[in-house]
Design an enzyme around this catalytic site. Structure first.
Site, PDB file in Angstrom:
ATOM      1  CE  LYS A 167      85.665  -2.134 -11.148  1.00  0.00           C
ATOM      2  NZ  LYS A 167      86.483  -2.277 -10.210  1.00  0.00           N
TER       3      LYS A 167
HETATM    4  O1  G3P Z   1      90.466  -4.285 -11.154  1.00  0.00           O
HETATM    5  C1  G3P Z   1      90.477  -5.211 -10.140  1.00  0.00           C
HETATM    6  C2  G3P Z   1      91.151  -5.187  -9.309  1.00  0.00           C
HETATM    7  O2  G3P Z   1      91.500  -4.909  -7.819  1.00  0.00           O
HETATM    8  C3  G3P Z   1      90.951  -6.905  -8.818  1.00  0.00           C
HETATM    9  O3  G3P Z   1      92.310  -7.401  -8.237  1.00  0.00           O
HETATM   10  O4  G3P Z   1      94.169  -8.211  -7.823  1.00  0.00           O
HETATM   11  O5  G3P Z   1      92.330  -7.821  -6.589  1.00  0.00           O
HETATM   12  O6  G3P Z   1      92.618  -9.318  -8.061  1.00  0.00           O
HETATM   13  P1  G3P Z   1      93.456  -8.167  -7.434  1.00  0.00           P
END
Ligand code: G3P
Length: 274
Positions: free
Chosen positions: A96
């Protein structure tokens, strides 16, 4: 649409995998921090390398592991290291790379992620371009050879609501009541919501026959999962708690209660030995 789980907690990955519906896993430094915090709180010893290897062995589909540097050369080194160390375990590692590693003030390294994607994908290492917030970022990632692009749907919604002083809980579906505020249509950079971003990327990729897969990330609720599928996302990476909600419907539970209370012994005797 493939379903990935967005977590670094091995028990959660194992549980979702046991349902037979898991196509992959996404990790990032924050998700690893959360998993490590949980292990520490349980007083468990942490061997990070083995822990990640266990994740790789648990899932047959792609597992994304993120680099930690923000400079081209270091990102390339880390990407190679991740792939060399972990891919032999189950041949399912995706590296990534942030679409732009710049912290904003210094824009000298704005394109370092793109350069790293090009070098690593040129070496045959599959890349998941992360932190994508516009269709043009997705297009550039695809041109650089990324196998996946990850638009962050939930964070786009956070951003639009934040810019428009709209109060919200992170798990709220957006836009809940349409996109009007004080009679005005709210928009941001031509992207009306996180799912709209996913849909725009899908549209562009389909238009030009781009093979890069659209991986809807930062998903916060079941309705976003549905709409990511309707928008044509190839993959949605979903937190454990949201996957657990995907099958819930009040009427399904109510129906179960009713069917169960209507069971007559004449029918039950055929099905049960006891
Ligand atoms: O896949 C990306 C993710 O982990 C981010 O999620 O909820 O932290 O915006 P969030």
């Amino acid at each position: 649409m493939k379903l990935f789980v967005d977590t670094g907690i091995l028990d959660e990955i194992k549980e979702i995998n046991s349902y037979g519906i898991l196509d992959g896993v996404t990790l990032n430094p924050s998700l690893i921090k959360k998993a490590v915090g949980k292990l520490k709180s349980e007083g468990q010893e942490i061997n990070m390398e083995n822990y990640i290897k266990n994740i790789l062995k648990t899932v047959s589909g792609p597992v994304s592991l993120e680099v930690i540097s923000d400079i081209f050369g270091k990102m390339v080194d880390e990407g190679r290291r991740i792939f060399k160390l972990f891919n032999p375990i189950a041949n399912n590692v995706y590296v990534k790379i942030p679409i732009s590693p710049s912290f904003g003030k210094n824009t000298n390294n704005q394109f370092d992620g793109i350069k790293a994607i090009q070098v690593l994908s040129g070496e045959g290492i599959p890349i998941n371009a992360t932190l994508v917030f516009t269709p043009e970022q997705a297009l550039i990632a695809a041109k650089s050879g990324a196998s996946f692009v990850s638009p962050f749907a939930g964070r786009v919604d956070d951003y639009i609501r934040g810019n428009n002083d709209i109060k919200f809980n992170k798990s709220d579906y957006f836009p809940e009541y349409g996109i009007k505020k004080g009679g005005e249509i709210i928009s941001d950079n031509g992207i009306l919501s996180g799912i709209d971003l996913v849909g725009q990327i899908v549209e562009i990729f389909r238009y030009y026959d781009i093979e890069t897969k659209v991986l809807a990330a930062s998903i916060r609720n079941p309705r976003q999962v549905r709409e990511a599928a309707l928008a044509g996302a190839d993959i949605a990476t979903i937190p454990y708690s949201v996957i657990k909600k995907l099958l819930y419907h009040y009427k399904t539970s109510e129906g179960m209660k009713n069917f169960t209370s209507d069971i007559v012994t004449e029918y039950a005797n055929i099905l049960r030995n006891d």
